[in-house]
Write an enzyme that holds these catalytic residues in place. Sequence first.
Site, PDB file in Angstrom:
ATOM      1  N   CYS A  48      45.855  48.743  24.284  1.00 17.22           N
ATOM      2  CA  CYS A  48      46.155  50.044  23.666  1.00 17.22           C
ATOM      3  C   CYS A  48      46.252  51.129  24.734  1.00 17.22           C
ATOM      4  CB  CYS A  48      45.081  50.432  22.654  1.00 17.22           C
ATOM      5  SG  CYS A  48      44.908  49.313  21.260  1.00 17.22           S
ATOM      6  N   CYS A  57      40.226  49.284  23.431  1.00 13.36           N
ATOM      7  CA  CYS A  57      41.277  48.263  23.539  1.00 13.36           C
ATOM      8  C   CYS A  57      42.103  48.463  24.814  1.00 13.36           C
ATOM      9  CB  CYS A  57      42.158  48.348  22.290  1.00 13.36           C
ATOM     10  SG  CYS A  57      43.722  47.465  22.391  1.00 13.36           S
TER      11      CYS A  57
END
Length: 152
Positions: free
Chosen positions: A79, A76
């Site tokens: 993230c 991600c």
Amino acid sequence: MTTSSSAPAEALHIVCPHCDAVNRVPAARLREEPVCGKCQKPLFTGQPVDLSSARFLKHIERSDLPVLVDFWAPWCGPCRQMAPFYAQAAQRLEPAFRVVKVNTEEAQDLAARYAIRSIPTLALFKGGREVARQPGAMDVNNILAWVQQHAR
């Protein structure tokens, strides 16, 4: 005014980020760099604690501290972008909070249990219960503001 039996109530249960032992630490001594009674390592590291499914429940259920969780995944982009801000937040939030990370790829059971639909997602737990949730990447100031808003 005297304090007698109320003194033990001021001790907090703190789960060790290294060995998961539950320690009793006087609240007044949290900022004195307490160490684990079992493994002798610091109870606070200034870094988010990576938790597996097996360790997660002990940390949210047995700790008297609020636990801030970052549900994330290595693939991600947002993230990874938020990770350094989250680490900075950990330095500022400890020892009043335990700051942890859960990799949803490795802990798919936790992602399902807590119905994590997007990542990153921050969740705040108190007394073993989720009290607030915020999906999406944030910078350090927004993380700190969000935590303070929901910590009350």
